[in-house]
Design a protein around this motif. Structure first.
Motif, PDB file in Angstrom:
ATOM      1  N   LEU A 126       6.638  14.541   4.709  1.00 12.57           N
ATOM      2  CA  LEU A 126       7.964  14.039   5.054  1.00 12.57           C
ATOM      3  C   LEU A 126       8.062  12.581   4.615  1.00 12.57           C
ATOM      4  O   LEU A 126       7.133  11.801   4.798  1.00 12.57           O
ATOM      5  N   SER A 127       9.194  12.226   4.070  1.00 13.80           N
ATOM      6  CA  SER A 127       9.396  10.839   3.683  1.00 13.80           C
ATOM      7  C   SER A 127       9.415   9.952   4.922  1.00 13.80           C
ATOM      8  O   SER A 127       9.834  10.375   6.005  1.00 13.80           O
ATOM      9  N   VAL A 128       8.970   8.711   4.752  1.00 16.74           N
ATOM     10  CA  VAL A 128       9.023   7.780   5.880  1.00 16.74           C
ATOM     11  C   VAL A 128      10.456   7.592   6.381  1.00 16.74           C
ATOM     12  O   VAL A 128      10.661   7.137   7.500  1.00 16.74           O
ATOM     13  N   SER A 129      11.437   7.954   5.572  1.00 16.64           N
ATOM     14  CA  SER A 129      12.831   7.708   5.951  1.00 16.64           C
ATOM     15  C   SER A 129      13.258   8.455   7.210  1.00 16.64           C
ATOM     16  O   SER A 129      14.223   8.054   7.862  1.00 16.64           O
ATOM     17  N   HIS A 152       0.820  -1.211   0.000  1.00 13.55           N
ATOM     18  CA  HIS A 152       0.000   0.000   0.000  1.00 13.55           C
ATOM     19  C   HIS A 152       0.858   1.267   0.000  1.00 13.55           C
ATOM     20  O   HIS A 152       0.353   2.355  -0.251  1.00 13.55           O
ATOM     21  N   ARG A 153       2.152   1.115   0.295  1.00 15.26           N
ATOM     22  CA  ARG A 153       3.032   2.289   0.341  1.00 15.26           C
ATOM     23  C   ARG A 153       3.171   2.952  -1.037  1.00 15.26           C
ATOM     24  O   ARG A 153       3.416   4.140  -1.141  1.00 15.26           O
ATOM     25  N   VAL A 154       3.020   2.185  -2.089  1.00 16.52           N
ATOM     26  CA  VAL A 154       3.126   2.747  -3.431  1.00 16.52           C
ATOM     27  C   VAL A 154       1.845   3.516  -3.756  1.00 16.52           C
ATOM     28  O   VAL A 154       0.739   2.981  -3.699  1.00 16.52           O
ATOM     29  N   SER A 155       2.009   4.787  -4.085  1.00 17.57           N
ATOM     30  CA  SER A 155       0.869   5.669  -4.339  1.00 17.57           C
ATOM     31  C   SER A 155       0.181   5.332  -5.658  1.00 17.57           C
ATOM     32  O   SER A 155       0.795   4.813  -6.593  1.00 17.57           O
ATOM     33  N   ASN A 156      -1.103   5.648  -5.728  1.00 18.51           N
ATOM     34  CA  ASN A 156      -1.832   5.525  -6.990  1.00 18.51           C
ATOM     35  C   ASN A 156      -1.434   6.622  -7.970  1.00 18.51           C
ATOM     36  O   ASN A 156      -1.662   6.500  -9.171  1.00 18.51           O
ATOM     37  N   LYS A 157      -0.849   7.682  -7.444  1.00 20.73           N
ATOM     38  CA  LYS A 157      -0.396   8.770  -8.303  1.00 20.73           C
ATOM     39  C   LYS A 157       0.706   8.271  -9.227  1.00 20.73           C
ATOM     40  O   LYS A 157       1.505   7.416  -8.846  1.00 20.73           O
ATOM     41  N   ASN A 180       4.056   6.611  -0.813  1.00 11.64           N
ATOM     42  CA  ASN A 180       3.255   7.510   0.008  1.00 11.64           C
ATOM     43  C   ASN A 180       4.098   8.078   1.136  1.00 11.64           C
ATOM     44  O   ASN A 180       4.910   7.374   1.753  1.00 11.64           O
ATOM     45  N   HIS A 181       3.897   9.347   1.432  1.00 10.66           N
ATOM     46  CA  HIS A 181       4.647  10.023   2.476  1.00 10.66           C
ATOM     47  C   HIS A 181       3.811  10.169   3.740  1.00 10.66           C
ATOM     48  O   HIS A 181       2.602  10.002   3.725  1.00 10.66           O
TER      49      HIS A 181
END
Length: 267
Positions: free
Chosen positions: A198-201, A165-170, A192-193
């Motif tokens: 902010l990035s999950v990183s 799910h982390r990969v955005s539909n955008k 997805n952020h």
């Protein structure tokens, strides 16, 4: 503060436990490394030459800030957004840049072409089968030179593969210009952020302590910089065990690890 030369850097690479046959990826801060004769080019030369006969050197050359605005990735000319060492690395004629419009890698060594093959078929930054995902498969060493786990793109790969799910539909309809001047379509879905974009990183440093405890990280130095020498395979094992121990909890989206099970106990 010392001024380091090529030979001294080679010795420091050896002292980190790196073998000439290893696959090594470096995330780096040249400012932290300090004063080097010949500058960042000497740093690249030291790693490249040490690994030239049997090993593989990988240098991330991420361009997401530029290519998501321009929708064009010029494999020869689009400048990385992550520092001087990647910027100089893409100019090298003895390396190969992966065809990834946001998360490319420069590869040096006899296995370079084989390693980066197929990146143009990925539709997200760190997808399964890509250069970052396969670091564990090849027992790579990840060197964080003067930077922390927030710069460790491999953790994005672990996250993406385990949390689809982390990969955005955008989708960014990015086109890539190859060395021969031809243009190919390389559409890309971002990850997805978190809130405030902010990035999950920025949550990744929370893993350092437990990764060290479980033998996935050793500490050393390179130049003046502190280095985390990370074992990609062991790192993946530990983080995926944490995912298993925390079902239904998005481990990558804040600074907590609710359940570490027996991982924090002494072996």
């Amino acid at each position: 503060m010392s001024k380091y030369n090529y030979e001294e850097l080679i010795e420091q690479i050896k002292n980190m436990g790196i073998k000439p046959s290893d696959t090594v990826i470096i995330h780096s801060s040249m400012k932290s490394i300090g004063d080097v004769e010949g500058g960042a080019d000497t740093v690249i030369d030291a790693f490249k030459d040490y690994l030239a006969e049997e090993g593989l050197l990988l240098i991330p050359a991420l361009t997401y800030k530029e290519t998501r605005k321009t929708l064009l990735f010029d494999i020869e000319n689009t400048v990385p957004c992550i520092g001087i060492i990647p910027t100089l690395a893409i100019k090298r004629k003895d390396g190969i840049r992966s065809i990834n419009p946001t998360h490319s890698i420069m590869a040096f060594g006899k296995k370079a072409e084989e390693y980066v093959a197929g990146e143009e078929n990925l539709i997200s930054p760190t997808a399964k089968g890509g250069c970052f995902d396969r670091l564990a498969d090849v027992n790579a060493k990840i060197l964080l030179i003067g930077v922390g786990q927030e710069r460790n793109t491999f953790i994005h790969a672990i996250d993406e593969i385990n949390n689809l799910h982390r990969v955005s539909n955008k989708v960014y309809q990015i086109k890539t210009k190859l060395k021969d001047g031809s243009i190919i379509d390389t559409p890309h879905h971002p990850l997805n952020h978190t809130k405030e974009d902010l990035s999950v990183s920025h949550h990744f440093p929370k893993f350092e302590r437990i990764l060290f405890q479980k033998g996935a990280i050793k500490y050393n130095t390179f130049g003046d910089a502190k280095v985390q020498v990370c074992d990609a395979k062991r790192m993946k094992e530990v983080i995926e065990e944490l995912i298993r121990l925390n079902p239904g909890y998005d481990l990558f989206m804040d600074d907590n690890i609710p359940n570490t099970g027996e991982l924090t106990r002494e072996d």
